[in-house]
Design a protein around this motif. Sequence first.
Motif, PDB file in Angstrom:
ATOM      1  N   ILE A  85     105.126  45.444  76.569  1.00 38.25           N
ATOM      2  CA  ILE A  85     104.699  46.810  76.230  1.00 38.25           C
ATOM      3  C   ILE A  85     103.226  46.871  75.849  1.00 38.25           C
ATOM      4  O   ILE A  85     102.539  47.841  76.172  1.00 38.25           O
ATOM      5  CB  ILE A  85     105.604  47.436  75.147  1.00 38.25           C
ATOM      6  CG1 ILE A  85     105.365  48.953  75.080  1.00 38.25           C
ATOM      7  CG2 ILE A  85     105.379  46.798  73.796  1.00 38.25           C
ATOM      8  CD1 ILE A  85     106.483  49.742  74.502  1.00 38.25           C
ATOM      9  N   GLU A 103      98.521  54.024  69.666  1.00 34.76           N
ATOM     10  CA  GLU A 103      99.674  54.376  68.830  1.00 34.76           C
ATOM     11  C   GLU A 103     100.514  55.472  69.481  1.00 34.76           C
ATOM     12  O   GLU A 103     101.737  55.426  69.462  1.00 34.76           O
ATOM     13  CB  GLU A 103      99.222  54.814  67.434  1.00 34.76           C
ATOM     14  CG  GLU A 103      98.623  53.703  66.581  1.00 34.76           C
ATOM     15  CD  GLU A 103      97.207  53.289  67.006  1.00 34.76           C
ATOM     16  OE1 GLU A 103      96.471  54.102  67.620  1.00 34.76           O
ATOM     17  OE2 GLU A 103      96.849  52.122  66.748  1.00 34.76           O
ATOM     18  N   LEU A 106     102.471  53.976  72.405  1.00 40.46           N
ATOM     19  CA  LEU A 106     103.615  53.208  71.900  1.00 40.46           C
ATOM     20  C   LEU A 106     104.740  54.138  71.463  1.00 40.46           C
ATOM     21  O   LEU A 106     105.916  53.869  71.725  1.00 40.46           O
ATOM     22  CB  LEU A 106     103.187  52.293  70.742  1.00 40.46           C
ATOM     23  CG  LEU A 106     102.358  51.073  71.142  1.00 40.46           C
ATOM     24  CD1 LEU A 106     101.759  50.401  69.907  1.00 40.46           C
ATOM     25  CD2 LEU A 106     103.196  50.081  71.938  1.00 40.46           C
ATOM     26  N   GLU A 107     104.372  55.246  70.828  1.00 40.78           N
ATOM     27  CA  GLU A 107     105.360  56.231  70.388  1.00 40.78           C
ATOM     28  C   GLU A 107     106.083  56.850  71.595  1.00 40.78           C
ATOM     29  O   GLU A 107     107.309  56.996  71.587  1.00 40.78           O
ATOM     30  CB  GLU A 107     104.644  57.315  69.571  1.00 40.78           C
ATOM     31  CG  GLU A 107     105.556  58.335  68.944  1.00 40.78           C
ATOM     32  CD  GLU A 107     104.784  59.355  68.121  1.00 40.78           C
ATOM     33  OE1 GLU A 107     105.172  59.581  66.964  1.00 40.78           O
ATOM     34  OE2 GLU A 107     103.792  59.943  68.638  1.00 40.78           O
ATOM     35  N   TYR A 109     106.439  55.488  74.632  1.00 40.87           N
ATOM     36  CA  TYR A 109     107.264  54.479  75.291  1.00 40.87           C
ATOM     37  C   TYR A 109     108.491  54.113  74.445  1.00 40.87           C
ATOM     38  O   TYR A 109     109.564  53.866  74.993  1.00 40.87           O
ATOM     39  CB  TYR A 109     106.437  53.241  75.640  1.00 40.87           C
ATOM     40  CG  TYR A 109     105.343  53.525  76.660  1.00 40.87           C
ATOM     41  CD1 TYR A 109     105.542  54.438  77.698  1.00 40.87           C
ATOM     42  CD2 TYR A 109     104.111  52.903  76.593  1.00 40.87           C
ATOM     43  CE1 TYR A 109     104.550  54.706  78.625  1.00 40.87           C
ATOM     44  CE2 TYR A 109     103.110  53.156  77.526  1.00 40.87           C
ATOM     45  CZ  TYR A 109     103.337  54.059  78.537  1.00 40.87           C
ATOM     46  OH  TYR A 109     102.349  54.330  79.471  1.00 40.87           O
ATOM     47  N   ASP A 110     108.336  54.097  73.144  1.00 44.53           N
ATOM     48  CA  ASP A 110     109.494  53.843  72.270  1.00 44.53           C
ATOM     49  C   ASP A 110     110.515  54.969  72.374  1.00 44.53           C
ATOM     50  O   ASP A 110     111.712  54.729  72.403  1.00 44.53           O
ATOM     51  CB  ASP A 110     109.053  53.673  70.809  1.00 44.53           C
ATOM     52  CG  ASP A 110     108.404  52.328  70.540  1.00 44.53           C
ATOM     53  OD1 ASP A 110     108.560  51.398  71.368  1.00 44.53           O
ATOM     54  OD2 ASP A 110     107.730  52.190  69.504  1.00 44.53           O
ATOM     55  N   THR A 111     110.038  56.202  72.430  1.00 48.46           N
ATOM     56  CA  THR A 111     110.930  57.359  72.512  1.00 48.46           C
ATOM     57  C   THR A 111     111.583  57.441  73.888  1.00 48.46           C
ATOM     58  O   THR A 111     112.705  57.926  74.014  1.00 48.46           O
ATOM     59  CB  THR A 111     110.156  58.659  72.195  1.00 48.46           C
ATOM     60  OG1 THR A 111     109.506  58.498  70.935  1.00 48.46           O
ATOM     61  CG2 THR A 111     111.087  59.854  72.122  1.00 48.46           C
ATOM     62  N   ILE A 113     112.935  55.154  75.397  1.00 51.25           N
ATOM     63  CA  ILE A 113     114.184  54.380  75.313  1.00 51.25           C
ATOM     64  C   ILE A 113     115.350  55.302  74.972  1.00 51.25           C
ATOM     65  O   ILE A 113     116.447  55.154  75.510  1.00 51.25           O
ATOM     66  CB  ILE A 113     114.044  53.225  74.302  1.00 51.25           C
ATOM     67  CG1 ILE A 113     113.019  52.222  74.831  1.00 51.25           C
ATOM     68  CG2 ILE A 113     115.393  52.560  74.038  1.00 51.25           C
ATOM     69  CD1 ILE A 113     112.565  51.192  73.834  1.00 51.25           C
ATOM     70  N   GLU A 114     115.112  56.295  74.111  1.00 51.29           N
ATOM     71  CA  GLU A 114     116.156  57.270  73.775  1.00 51.29           C
ATOM     72  C   GLU A 114     116.570  58.064  75.009  1.00 51.29           C
ATOM     73  O   GLU A 114     117.741  58.390  75.188  1.00 51.29           O
ATOM     74  CB  GLU A 114     115.688  58.211  72.668  1.00 51.29           C
ATOM     75  CG  GLU A 114     115.500  57.531  71.322  1.00 51.29           C
ATOM     76  CD  GLU A 114     115.057  58.500  70.253  1.00 51.29           C
ATOM     77  OE1 GLU A 114     115.662  59.585  70.125  1.00 51.29           O
ATOM     78  OE2 GLU A 114     114.080  58.179  69.544  1.00 51.29           O
TER      79      GLU A 114
END
Length: 124
Positions: A85, A103, A106-107, A109-111, A113-114
């Motif tokens: 990532i 930041e 990253l937020e 790409y992390d979201t 996943i949901e």
Amino acid sequence: MTLLSFFGCKNEPICTVNENNAGKEIYDLDEATCFIALKLKKKKSDLNLIHDALLAEMNYMEKTGLTSDIPNPESEPESNVELNINQMVEYALNEEKVDLTKEELLEVYDTEIEYLIFIGVVDE
């Protein structure tokens, strides 16, 4: 009464996600963009930036051999290529020139996943 109507308009969603797509295992770029924007409580003006971040991710995955045109990747042997990532974020910033901070990317790409869980591509 006018004040209440004014605030009512502000609470309108910037886009909508079709709940019928839950578990269908079909990735839709526009729907993913909307899903992420709603989860992160972003403004309508942020939709294009999120879309650009997801496009950069797709380009990165294609460039590194993480994507396949085969509809059912489960039938393929495991690939030795892993998603890094941090490298993907650097690619989005430096190669694709996505106008978000590290930041924020990253937020996003992390979201994402949901969203992948929502469509049934990834288990929780």
